[in-house]
Design an enzyme around this catalytic site. Structure first.
Site, PDB file in Angstrom:
ATOM      1  N   TYR A 122      -1.488  -3.173   6.032  1.00  0.00           N
ATOM      2  CA  TYR A 122      -0.485  -2.110   6.139  1.00  0.00           C
ATOM      3  C   TYR A 122      -0.850  -1.007   5.156  1.00  0.00           C
ATOM      4  O   TYR A 122      -1.150  -1.286   3.993  1.00  0.00           O
ATOM      5  CB  TYR A 122       0.897  -2.671   5.800  1.00  0.00           C
ATOM      6  N   ASP A 128      -7.181   0.507  -0.323  1.00  0.00           N
ATOM      7  CA  ASP A 128      -5.752   0.730  -0.483  1.00  0.00           C
ATOM      8  C   ASP A 128      -5.244  -0.271  -1.514  1.00  0.00           C
ATOM      9  O   ASP A 128      -4.991  -1.441  -1.198  1.00  0.00           O
ATOM     10  CB  ASP A 128      -5.032   0.564   0.853  1.00  0.00           C
ATOM     11  N   LYS A 145       3.386   2.028  -5.845  1.00  0.00           N
ATOM     12  CA  LYS A 145       4.142   0.908  -6.414  1.00  0.00           C
ATOM     13  C   LYS A 145       4.105   0.869  -7.962  1.00  0.00           C
ATOM     14  O   LYS A 145       4.840   1.615  -8.586  1.00  0.00           O
ATOM     15  CB  LYS A 145       3.709  -0.404  -5.760  1.00  0.00           C
TER      16      LYS A 145
HETATM   17  C1  LIG Z   1       3.662  -0.504   0.233  1.00  0.00           C
HETATM   18  C2  LIG Z   1       2.315  -0.170   0.721  1.00  0.00           C
HETATM   19  C3  LIG Z   1       2.013   1.096   1.242  1.00  0.00           C
HETATM   20  C4  LIG Z   1       3.056   2.119   1.509  1.00  0.00           C
HETATM   21  O1  LIG Z   1       3.687   2.552   0.351  1.00  0.00           O
HETATM   22  P1  LIG Z   1       5.137   3.258   0.490  1.00  0.00           P
HETATM   23  O2  LIG Z   1       5.411   3.703  -0.913  1.00  0.00           O
HETATM   24  O3  LIG Z   1       6.057   2.187   0.976  1.00  0.00           O
HETATM   25  O4  LIG Z   1       4.992   4.363   1.436  1.00  0.00           O
HETATM   26  C5  LIG Z   1       0.702   1.376   1.554  1.00  0.00           C
HETATM   27  N1  LIG Z   1      -0.272   0.472   1.388  1.00  0.00           N
HETATM   28  C6  LIG Z   1      -0.019  -0.765   0.907  1.00  0.00           C
HETATM   29  C7  LIG Z   1      -1.148  -1.713   0.717  1.00  0.00           C
HETATM   30  C8  LIG Z   1       1.288  -1.121   0.582  1.00  0.00           C
HETATM   31  O5  LIG Z   1       1.538  -2.368   0.163  1.00  0.00           O
END
Ligand SMILES: *Cc1c(COP(=O)(O)O)cnc(C)c1O
Length: 425
Positions: free
Chosen positions: A142, A237, A265
Site C-alpha cells: 500500500y 516506501d 508516520k
Molecule cells: C500509511 C502508508 C502510506 C500512506 O500514508 P498516509 O499518511 O496514510 O497517506 C503510504 N505508504 C505506506 C507504506 C504506508 O504504510
C-alpha cells in the site's frame, strides 16, 4: 455519558461509514469502533473511560508512545508562535538536516502532508525524470490512495477485499504493473517485456500493509540491480519502516540505496506529515528549480515540524532499538506458545517492533499466501483481545506496533489477556 455505539450511529449520519479512514470502521472484525478520548504512553482510553494497552500506535507513528511530554511541549511552544505562515521556517531546515543525516540516500527532501502525497509525488517525479510512464508495484503493498497506486493494494483495500477502486481511469491503471512480492523472476520478466517504458519500481521494503511480510534474502538486492541496469528508479516506501526499525530507514539494515524514499508516520510525531527525497539530480527536477510540479499550502507546517523534529531528536539521542526488538520478540514468542498450547495454528511474522499474527500454518511471504489466513478466526481473536483491553489493528492485513513506552509489565498483561482470549476461542 457518551458511548462509542451512539457516537458511531450519529457519525454514520454525517460521515461516510462513520469514519474518516475505512479500516477504522472495524467491519472486517464484525464489530464497531471504539471512540477514543485520550491516550498516554502505551495506553489509550475510549469515551467510556476504559483503558487499553495500545498496539495500533495510530497505525505506526507513535513510536515514542502517546503524548510524549517533549513532543507535546514542542507542539505547544510552536502553536504559541502561530500555526501556519505559508513561508519557509528554520524548523523545516532542521527537519531536512535530520532526515538527510539519518538516511544517506536522501540528499534532498521535500516535506508534504501525508504518506499518500509522498508516494504520489515520488511517482510523478520518477515519471518526469525518466520520461517514461509505466510503474511497477507489488501486490498487497500500500502506498496511499493516489490513482496509480491503488491497484491490487494492501491495507484497507486488502481488508475490504476490493481488487482496485472505481474512479480510477482505466488508462492510468494500465500503466501500473503489479507483481507478486518476493518474486524476482516476475520482475525480470516484466522488465524484459516493458523495460524501456518503466519509470520506477515502488516497494515497501518490509511490507506492512498485507500484514508484516519480510523481504526474502536477495529480493531487494535483485530489485536494485535490475532497476539500475535498465534506468528504472527504485523507490522505497518507508512510510512505516522509516525510523521504526533503526534510526533511519530499513535501507540501512538491508544495505541498499534506493533512488527515492518516501517517509511519513513517525517523522510527523503524530501530526499529518509525509516526505519524499533522494538523489540530488532527481530532486532538483522538482519545481521551482525544475519542471516537475508539486506544492502544498500546509507543507512543512510549523506544528508538524515541531512534533517531527522533537520525535527524531529523541530517537537519535535516546532510542534503544535493540531493546525494542528484544521486547517485541519476547511478546511474539510467548504469544506463539499460548496459541500452540491451544492447538491453534498461527504464524507470527515480525520485523523489529512490527508484527502480525496470521491464522495459518505456513508463514506468508506474499499477498497470496497472506490471503490464506483465516480472517474469521482473526476477527474472533481481535474481539476477545479487545474485551480483555488490548487494542490491536482491526484487520488481519495490518501490522501491530510496540512503542518505547511499552513496559515489561504491559507485555505481561498482554500475555495474560491473550491467554484469557484463547480460553474463549
Ligand atoms: C500509511 C502508508 C502510506 C500512506 O500514508 P498516509 O499518511 O496514510 O497517506 C503510504 N505508504 C505506506 C507504506 C504506508 O504504510
Amino acid at each position: 455519558m457518551k458511548n462509542s455505539r451512539s457516537l458511531f450511529e450519529k457519525a454514520k449520519r454525517y460521515i461516510p461509514g462513520g469514519v474518516n479512514s475505512p479500516v477504522r470502521a472495524f467491519g472486517a472484525v464484525d464489530s464497531t469502533p471504539l471512540f477514543i478520548s485520550r491516550a498516554s504512553g502505551s495506553r489509550i482510553y475510549d469515551v467510556e473511560g476504559r483503558e487499553y494497552i495500545d498496539y495500533v500506535s495510530s497505525w505506526g507513528p507513535m513510536i515514542l508512545g502517546h503524548s510524549h511530554p517533549d513532543v507535546i511541549r514542542a507542539i505547544k511552544e510552536a502553536a504559541e508562535r502561530g500555526t501556519s505562515y505559508g513561508a519557509p521556517t528554520d524548523a523545516e531546515v532542521e527537519m531536512a538536516e535530520l532526515i538527510t543525516g539519518a538516511i544517506p540516500s536522501i540528499e534532498m527532501v521535500r516535506m508534504v502532508n501525508s504518506g499518500t502525497e509522498a508516494a504520489m509525488s515520488a511517482i510523478r517525479l520518477a515519471r518526469g525524470y525518466t520520461n517514461r510512464e509505466k510503474i511497477i508495484k507489488f501486490e498487497g503493498c500500500y502506498h496511499g490512495h493516489a490513482d496509480s497506486l491503488l491497484v491490487k493494494a494492501g491495507s484497507g483495500v486488502a481488508t475490504l477485499g476490493i481488487p482496485g477502486s472505481p474512479g480510477i481511469p482505466k488508462g492510468l491503471a494500465e500503466l501500473t504493473i503489479t507483481l507478486p512480492f518476493n518474486n524476482i523472476e516476475a520482475v525480470k520478466s516484466a522488465v524484459d517485456m516493458y523495460g524501456g517504458d518503466i519509470a520506477c519500481v515502488i516497494i515497501e521494503p518490509v511490507a506492512g500493509n498485507m500484514g508484516v511480510i519480510h523481504p526474502l534474502p536477495a529480493f531487494l538486492e535483485g530489485l536494485r540491480e535490475i532497476s539500475e541496469s535498465h534506468g528504472i528508479l527504485l523507490i522505497f516506501d518507508e512510510v512505516i519502516t522509516g525510523f521504526r526499525l533503526t534510526y533511519g530507514g530499513f535501507q540501512k539494515i538491508a544495505g541498499i540505496e534506493p533512488d527515492l524514499t518516501c517517509l511519513g508516520k513517525i517523522i510527523g510525531g503524530g501530526l499529518p506529515v509525509g516526505a519524499f527525497g533522494g538523489r540530488r539530480d532527481i530532486m532538483e527536477k522538482l519545481a521551482p528549480g525544475g519542471p516537475v510540479y508539486q506544492a502544498g499550502t500546509l507543507s512543512g507546517n510549523p506544528l508538524a515540524m515541531a512534533a517531527g523534529v522533537a520525535t527524531l531528536k529523541i530517537l537519535k539521542e535516546n532510542a534503544d532499538y535493540e531493546d525494542l526488538d528484544w521486547k517485541t520478540n519476547r511478546l511474539c514468542r510467548e504469544m506463539k506458545k499460548l496459541f500452540e498450547d491451544k492447538n491453534i495454528p498461527v504464524c507470527i511474522n515480525r520485523v523489529g517492533s512490527m508484527f502480525t499474527i496470521f491464522f495459518t500454518q505456513i508463514g506468508p511471504f506474499d499477498f497470496n499466501t497472506a490471503g490464506k489466513s483465516d480472517t474469521k478466526l482473526f476477527g474472533r481473536y481481535f474481539r476477545e483481545m479487545l474485551a480483555n483491553r488490548i487494542n490491536i489493528a482491526p484487520s488481519q492485513f495490518e501490522a501491530s506496533f510496540l512503542s518505547f513506552a511499552h513496559t515489561d509489565e504491559d507485555i505481561e498483561k498482554t500475555l495474560n489477556a491473550c491467554a484469557k482470549a484463547l480460553e474463549n476461542m
